[in-house]
Enzyme design. Structure first.
Site, PDB file in Angstrom:
ATOM      1  N   CYS A  72      -3.340   6.829  -5.067  1.00  8.55           N
ATOM      2  CA  CYS A  72      -3.124   5.385  -4.917  1.00  8.55           C
ATOM      3  C   CYS A  72      -1.711   4.986  -5.367  1.00  8.55           C
ATOM      4  O   CYS A  72      -1.441   4.860  -6.568  1.00  8.55           O
ATOM      5  CB  CYS A  72      -4.162   4.568  -5.678  1.00  8.55           C
ATOM      6  SG  CYS A  72      -4.062   2.812  -5.288  1.00  8.55           S
ATOM      7  N   CYS A 114       0.867  -1.183   0.000  1.00 10.30           N
ATOM      8  CA  CYS A 114       0.000   0.000   0.000  1.00 10.30           C
ATOM      9  C   CYS A 114       0.903   1.233   0.000  1.00 10.30           C
ATOM     10  O   CYS A 114       1.651   1.446   0.967  1.00 10.30           O
ATOM     11  CB  CYS A 114      -0.923   0.001   1.211  1.00 10.30           C
ATOM     12  SG  CYS A 114      -2.034   1.413   1.175  1.00 10.30           S
TER      13      CYS A 114
HETATM   14  O1  PYC Z   1      -1.844   3.724  -1.989  1.00  7.72           O
HETATM   15  O2  PYC Z   1      -1.347   1.740  -2.746  1.00  7.72           O
HETATM   16  C1  PYC Z   1      -2.137   2.531  -2.258  1.00  7.72           C
HETATM   17  C2  PYC Z   1      -3.494   2.081  -1.912  1.00  7.72           C
HETATM   18  C3  PYC Z   1      -4.048   0.862  -2.186  1.00  7.72           C
HETATM   19  C4  PYC Z   1      -5.338   0.898  -1.694  1.00  7.72           C
HETATM   20  C5  PYC Z   1      -5.553   2.126  -1.134  1.00  7.72           C
HETATM   21  N1  PYC Z   1      -4.399   2.828  -1.268  1.00  7.72           N
END
Ligand code: PYC
Length: 308
Positions: free
Chosen positions: A235, A85
């Site tokens: 993300c 993550c």
């Molecule tokens: O930042 O890799 C990330 C992530 C995955 C799911 C929510 N954030």
């Protein structure tokens, strides 16, 4: 048990230290499996409403047996474990700095999918060098009711993603319901068509891309996470998957910074180098703030103590 909350570019992380769980004596990946199988109620009760919400990611911090790693970490959401993550790593790093566990400098963390490097530039600004990311499938067509045929790639960035280069809906927070509905339909269409990641892995994250709002950014994205909620940050693992696709298409050179905007307008600065196995090693830089030191109370009379 010590619990602290942070947000990374708007996306929350709940870091859990000193949980004292018995996860056996296997590798970190094996311990993560034991955690997922035996501690599901814990995950739900800690992350879901009424104590959290479906956007939260938990970071269970455990000892690493790797001598070069500052800690081991198992990321999990309200549905299951995550491989890696990005926002969680940045949030955890800022939290460890807040607790005085690390000072500005470089460290490694062990995750179930491999080691990642963190560079704590200030107590809040962190860059993360992710595990190797790669594109598995290119130009996959999916039929989605009311939107017709959409084209996307399947890529790994520490989790599995389906990336739609051109969203038919503008990536704006006002369009949140439509973006969520479309992404859920895409995820279902992939399931029906039997399109998976490697070894039949569920593609649980969907990314829709469009034009950025800021003149400094290269792209803007909406990211559906496994719970059906959305990532407030761009993300980190999704950005890694995106860079893998850009590199595979030779659309962006190694070493050059790419600015990715999220649906709320927060950004990560990204760059990649070629990896040893045909993929790319992506560096994700973002900012996190600690928001709370948390004491959770679980009343045995509370019918919703395991979360809603
Ligand atoms: O930042 O890799 C990330 C992530 C995955 C799911 C929510 N954030």
């Amino acid at each position: 048990m010590k619990i602290l909350d942070s947000h990374t570019e708007g996306e929350p992380t709940r870091a859990i230290f000193e949980a004292g769980f018995d996860l056996g004596s296997g590798s970190l990946a094996e311990k993560a499996q034991v955690f997922e199988q035996n501690y599901r109620d814990f995950c739900g009760s800690v992350l879901k409403e009424p104590r959290g919400n479906d956007a939260y990611v938990g970071a269970l911090v455990i000892d690493s047996e790797e001598p070069d790693c500052a800690a081991g970490v198992i990321f999990f959401n309200t549905v299951q474990n995550l491989g890696m993550c990005g926002h969680g790593t940045i949030g955890l790093s800022a939290t460890m700095a807040y607790l005085g566990l690390i000072k500005p400098g470089q460290y490694k963390l062990e995750t179930p999918v491999g080691k990642v490097e963190i560079n704590l530039k200030t107590p809040n600004r962190v860059s993360v060098t992710n595990v190797e990311s790669y594109r598995l499938l290119k130009n996959i067509h999916v039929e989605v009711s009311s939107y017709g045929s959409l084209i996307g790639d399947v890529a790994w960035g520490g989790n599995w993603f389906f990336l739609v280069k051109k969203s038919p809906i503008e990536i704006r927070l006002e369009n949140l319901l439509e973006l969520t509905d479309l992404s859920l339909k895409i995820r279902k269409a992939l399931e029906v068509k039997g399109i998976t990641g490697s070894h039949g892995a569920w593609i649980d994250h969907i990314e829709l891309y469009g034009a950025p709002e800021s003149a400094e950014a290269n792209s803007r994205s909406f990211v559906l996470v496994p719970s059906g909620s959305y990532d407030r940050s761009p993300c980190g693992t999704g950005c890694s998957a995106k860079m893998a696709c850009l590199a595979a298409d030779e659309c962006w050179p190694a070493g050059k910074t790419w600015i990715q905007e999220s649906v709320i307008g927060s950004t990560y600065a990204l760059a990649y180098e070629r990896g040893d196995n045909g993929g790319v090693i992506v560096t994700i830089e973002g900012t996190a703030f600690v928001t709370a030191e948390v004491t959770l109370i679980f009343d045995s009379q509370d019918p919703f103590r395991f979360g809603i």
